[in-house]
Design a protein around this motif. Structure first.
Motif, mmCIF file in Angstrom:
data_model
loop_
_atom_site.group_PDB
_atom_site.id
_atom_site.type_symbol
_atom_site.label_atom_id
_atom_site.label_comp_id
_atom_site.label_asym_id
_atom_site.label_seq_id
_atom_site.Cartn_x
_atom_site.Cartn_y
_atom_site.Cartn_z
ATOM 1 N N GLN A 132 6.842 -57.690 41.564
ATOM 2 C CA GLN A 132 5.645 -58.620 41.402
ATOM 3 C C GLN A 132 4.673 -57.792 41.024
ATOM 4 O O GLN A 132 3.695 -57.997 40.159
ATOM 5 N N MET A 133 4.399 -56.981 42.077
ATOM 6 C CA MET A 133 3.518 -55.721 41.730
ATOM 7 C C MET A 133 3.665 -55.076 40.503
ATOM 8 O O MET A 133 2.498 -54.783 39.685
ATOM 9 N N GLY A 134 4.838 -54.867 40.000
ATOM 10 C CA GLY A 134 5.199 -54.021 38.928
ATOM 11 C C GLY A 134 4.621 -54.956 37.588
ATOM 12 O O GLY A 134 4.120 -54.381 36.472
ATOM 13 N N LYS A 135 5.051 -56.111 37.678
ATOM 14 C CA LYS A 135 4.584 -57.073 36.696
ATOM 15 C C LYS A 135 3.154 -57.285 36.550
ATOM 16 O O LYS A 135 2.546 -57.569 35.277
ATOM 17 N N ARG A 136 2.459 -57.174 37.551
ATOM 18 C CA ARG A 136 1.028 -57.389 37.446
ATOM 19 C C ARG A 136 0.025 -56.056 37.693
ATOM 20 O O ARG A 136 -1.198 -56.167 37.637
ATOM 21 N N ASP A 137 0.761 -54.986 37.288
ATOM 22 C CA ASP A 137 -0.058 -53.861 37.552
ATOM 23 C C ASP A 137 -0.681 -53.518 38.921
ATOM 24 O O ASP A 137 -1.721 -52.925 38.955
ATOM 25 N N PHE A 138 -0.129 -54.134 39.902
ATOM 26 C CA PHE A 138 -0.630 -53.679 41.455
ATOM 27 C C PHE A 138 0.019 -52.552 41.695
ATOM 28 O O PHE A 138 1.106 -52.418 41.243
ATOM 29 N N HIS A 139 -0.474 -51.773 42.674
ATOM 30 C CA HIS A 139 0.350 -50.600 42.956
ATOM 31 C C HIS A 139 0.731 -50.618 44.462
ATOM 32 O O HIS A 139 0.179 -51.226 45.491
ATOM 33 N N PRO A 140 2.101 -50.052 44.582
ATOM 34 C CA PRO A 140 2.799 -50.445 45.955
ATOM 35 C C PRO A 140 2.390 -49.355 46.937
ATOM 36 O O PRO A 140 2.153 -47.908 46.768
ATOM 37 N N LEU A 141 2.017 -49.458 48.225
ATOM 38 C CA LEU A 141 1.991 -48.553 49.210
ATOM 39 C C LEU A 141 2.909 -48.976 50.509
ATOM 40 O O LEU A 141 3.011 -49.819 51.167
ATOM 41 N N SER A 142 4.025 -47.907 50.520
ATOM 42 C CA SER A 142 5.112 -48.225 51.463
ATOM 43 C C SER A 142 4.578 -47.860 53.092
ATOM 44 O O SER A 142 3.952 -46.850 53.214
ATOM 45 N N ALA A 143 4.810 -48.668 53.843
ATOM 46 C CA ALA A 143 4.333 -48.560 55.136
ATOM 47 C C ALA A 143 4.952 -47.529 55.951
ATOM 48 O O ALA A 143 5.889 -46.919 55.692
ATOM 49 N N LYS A 153 14.739 -44.691 54.584
ATOM 50 C CA LYS A 153 15.745 -45.026 53.670
ATOM 51 C C LYS A 153 15.559 -46.476 53.016
ATOM 52 O O LYS A 153 16.217 -46.910 52.217
ATOM 53 N N TRP A 154 14.793 -47.051 53.818
ATOM 54 C CA TRP A 154 14.165 -48.527 53.265
ATOM 55 C C TRP A 154 13.013 -48.239 52.343
ATOM 56 O O TRP A 154 12.880 -48.998 51.257
ATOM 57 N N VAL A 155 12.211 -47.163 52.671
ATOM 58 C CA VAL A 155 11.140 -46.826 51.691
ATOM 59 C C VAL A 155 11.745 -46.620 50.198
ATOM 60 O O VAL A 155 11.135 -47.076 49.251
ATOM 61 N N LYS A 156 12.787 -45.901 50.124
ATOM 62 C CA LYS A 156 13.465 -45.446 48.973
ATOM 63 C C LYS A 156 13.769 -46.717 47.999
ATOM 64 O O LYS A 156 13.983 -46.960 46.790
ATOM 65 N N THR A 157 13.997 -47.945 48.818
ATOM 66 C CA THR A 157 14.499 -49.101 47.943
ATOM 67 C C THR A 157 13.203 -49.618 47.497
ATOM 68 O O THR A 157 13.416 -50.766 46.435
ATOM 69 N N HIS A 158 11.935 -49.639 47.250
ATOM 70 C CA HIS A 158 10.871 -50.126 46.894
ATOM 71 C C HIS A 158 10.762 -49.376 45.409
ATOM 72 O O HIS A 158 10.334 -50.467 44.604
ATOM 73 N N TRP A 159 11.088 -48.159 45.073
ATOM 74 C CA TRP A 159 10.855 -47.706 43.696
ATOM 75 C C TRP A 159 11.616 -48.692 42.708
ATOM 76 O O TRP A 159 10.870 -48.961 41.529
ATOM 77 N N PRO A 160 12.826 -48.942 43.016
ATOM 78 C CA PRO A 160 13.718 -49.373 41.993
ATOM 79 C C PRO A 160 13.003 -50.859 41.622
ATOM 80 O O PRO A 160 13.154 -51.229 40.355
ATOM 81 N N THR A 210 0.606 -53.507 50.626
ATOM 82 C CA THR A 210 1.198 -52.691 51.456
ATOM 83 C C THR A 210 2.541 -53.630 51.606
ATOM 84 O O THR A 210 2.890 -54.634 51.438
ATOM 85 N N VAL A 211 3.748 -52.516 51.496
ATOM 86 C CA VAL A 211 5.056 -53.032 51.364
ATOM 87 C C VAL A 211 5.841 -52.569 52.886
ATOM 88 O O VAL A 211 5.795 -51.317 53.150
ATOM 89 N N ARG A 222 2.302 -45.061 46.549
ATOM 90 C CA ARG A 222 1.819 -44.453 47.731
ATOM 91 C C ARG A 222 2.910 -44.623 48.744
ATOM 92 O O ARG A 222 3.227 -45.732 49.092
ATOM 93 N N VAL A 223 3.201 -43.311 49.662
ATOM 94 C CA VAL A 223 3.939 -43.682 50.713
ATOM 95 C C VAL A 223 3.208 -43.043 52.019
ATOM 96 O O VAL A 223 2.948 -41.869 52.003
ATOM 97 N N ALA A 224 3.196 -44.009 52.993
ATOM 98 C CA ALA A 224 2.489 -43.720 54.195
ATOM 99 C C ALA A 224 3.462 -43.110 55.224
ATOM 100 O O ALA A 224 4.685 -43.451 55.250
ATOM 101 N N ARG A 225 3.117 -42.098 55.948
ATOM 102 C CA ARG A 225 3.916 -41.441 56.915
ATOM 103 C C ARG A 225 2.871 -41.121 58.263
ATOM 104 O O ARG A 225 1.753 -41.051 58.030
ATOM 105 N N THR A 226 3.477 -41.135 59.317
ATOM 106 C CA THR A 226 2.935 -41.019 60.423
ATOM 107 C C THR A 226 3.012 -39.328 60.631
ATOM 108 O O THR A 226 4.164 -38.725 61.027
ATOM 109 N N ILE A 227 1.598 -38.682 60.748
ATOM 110 C CA ILE A 227 1.799 -37.003 60.694
ATOM 111 C C ILE A 227 0.937 -36.494 61.655
ATOM 112 O O ILE A 227 -0.160 -37.027 61.949
ATOM 113 N N PHE A 228 1.467 -35.480 62.461
ATOM 114 C CA PHE A 228 0.729 -34.544 62.968
ATOM 115 C C PHE A 228 1.026 -33.260 62.728
ATOM 116 O O PHE A 228 2.064 -32.647 63.119
#
Length: 373
Positions: free
Chosen positions: A196-207, A213-220, A185-186, A239-245
């Protein structure tokens, strides 16, 4: 785009623990029936609102109640357990679930948990790094192991006592080979941990409580990590988490999702903002680091972090998010207290049966994944 589920979870303190645990289980069972891809479950030891103490124990209770959904720790707090315990228990859960286990990992941020465990003054990020290194070595290795990594406090060996003739001294391996998917979780903008996740083949989940605008900075940064090891990043792994109703009408969506004093979303973000202020991490909710704390009001938070409305409105908001941050493989629906079970269940149903098919239909024609290289 897949649909996932993530819950911390967060319930009002007056609710009976047995009831909230049952409700949290019902939510994952419903997500499985609705076709959600995975369910991430958080854990804390000393939080009366977030009261699942061990995500693996909780997930094990769902193995027989679910069929296809992947069961994910969200996260296992690696500073709090010896890596032998995490590796062995995760391996068992992977076998119990028929290979449906995902290991979500983090250092463990709650300071009261750390104090209770006597590690408040420890570098929990360092503990995390040392722990994950040993977990991977355990899964890759064979007895007697002899794991003694430089600058790593965890030494693992069964050399003095193992006897494979009678079956002792061997740690279990996961069902999935070579290992289950590992997800981190990021939270931080421009997080270096994602490299480091990219290097180790772990996968990111943006909180879900991080501004888009900050979530966007994770991908590069993930792309950079992959490049560093000669690989190409795949947006399907983000993965991108969002608060949804989602509701059948705008008035209900606005009331339950934001304005009503009993709204579980209001309760959630009031709690989140208090905890972020207390831990001096309110910056994750700000447009820039110099924005005054007093500007981070409830209305400001909901304007920036809440996806709320009818099916058509939520579809439009998710597509706008996709346009802003680029391609990602899974949108992760943040779970809330079932203040009104009917509305809460209906939101999940609409999300799975109405919103996601329309989102994917809109993305399909001529869809071009970003150039990850």
């Amino acid at each position: 785009m897949k649909l996932g589920y993530f819950t911390m979870p967060m319930h009002p303190a007056h609710r009976i623990w047995e009831e909230t645990l049952r409700e949290d289980r019902e939510t994952v069972i419903l997500a499985d029936k609705l076709g959600f891809h995975d369910a991430f479950i958080g854990e804390h030891l000393t939080d009366v609102h977030e009261n699942i103490t061990n995500s693996m124990i909780f997930l094990s209770s769902l193995v027989g109640e679910t069929k296809t959904i992947k069961l994910a720790t969200g996260t296992s707090n690696l500073s709090q357990l010896h890596p032998v315990l995490v590796a062995a228990n995760a391996a068992m859960l992977d076998h119990m679930s028929g290979g449906r286990m995902i290991l979500g990992v983090s250092a463990g941020a709650l300071s009261t948990d750390a104090e209770a465990l006597g590690i408040l003054d420890e570098d929990r990020n360092q503990l995390f790094q040392e722990s994950i290194d040993v977990i991977l070595r355990i899964w890759e290795g064979e007895p007697p192991y002899d794991i003694d990594l430089p600058n790593n406090r965890f030494k693992v060996s069964t050399r003095r006592t193992y006897d494979l003739g009678i079956g002792v001294g061997r740690l279990p391996k996961p069902l999935q080979a070579p290992r289950p998917e590992i997800v981190g979780t990021v939270l931080a903008p421009f997080s270096k941990g994602v490299i480091q996740m990219g290097k180790r083949d772990f996968h990111p989940l943006s909180a879900n409580f991080l501004l888009s605008k900050w979530v966007k900075t994770h991908w590069p940064n993930y792309v950079q990590g992959k490049k560093d090891v000669g690989q190409v990043a795949d947006p399907a792994d983000w993965r991108v988490a969002r608060t949804i109703f989602v509701a059948d009408d705008e008035a209900t969506a606005r009331a339950y999702g934001r304005d009503d004093a009993r709204s579980p979303y209001r309760f959630y973000y009031e709690q989140i903002s208090k905890k972020l202020r207390r831990s001096k991490r309110l910056f994750v909710l700000k447009n820039d680091k110099d924005q005054p704390d007093e500007e981070v009001t409830y209305d400001y938070i909901m304007d920036n972090l809440m996806i709320c409305g009818t099916v058509n409105s939520v579809v439009d908001q998710i597509l706008a998010l996709h346009e802003e941050i680029g391609d990602f493989g899974e949108i992760v629906y943040a779970g809330m207290d079932w203040t009104d079970p009917v509305l809460s269940k209906r939101s999940m149903e609409l999300m799975a049966h109405e919103v996601m098919p329309r989102v994917n239909a809109a993305l399909a024609p001529g869809r071009s994944l970003r150039n990850a290289g």
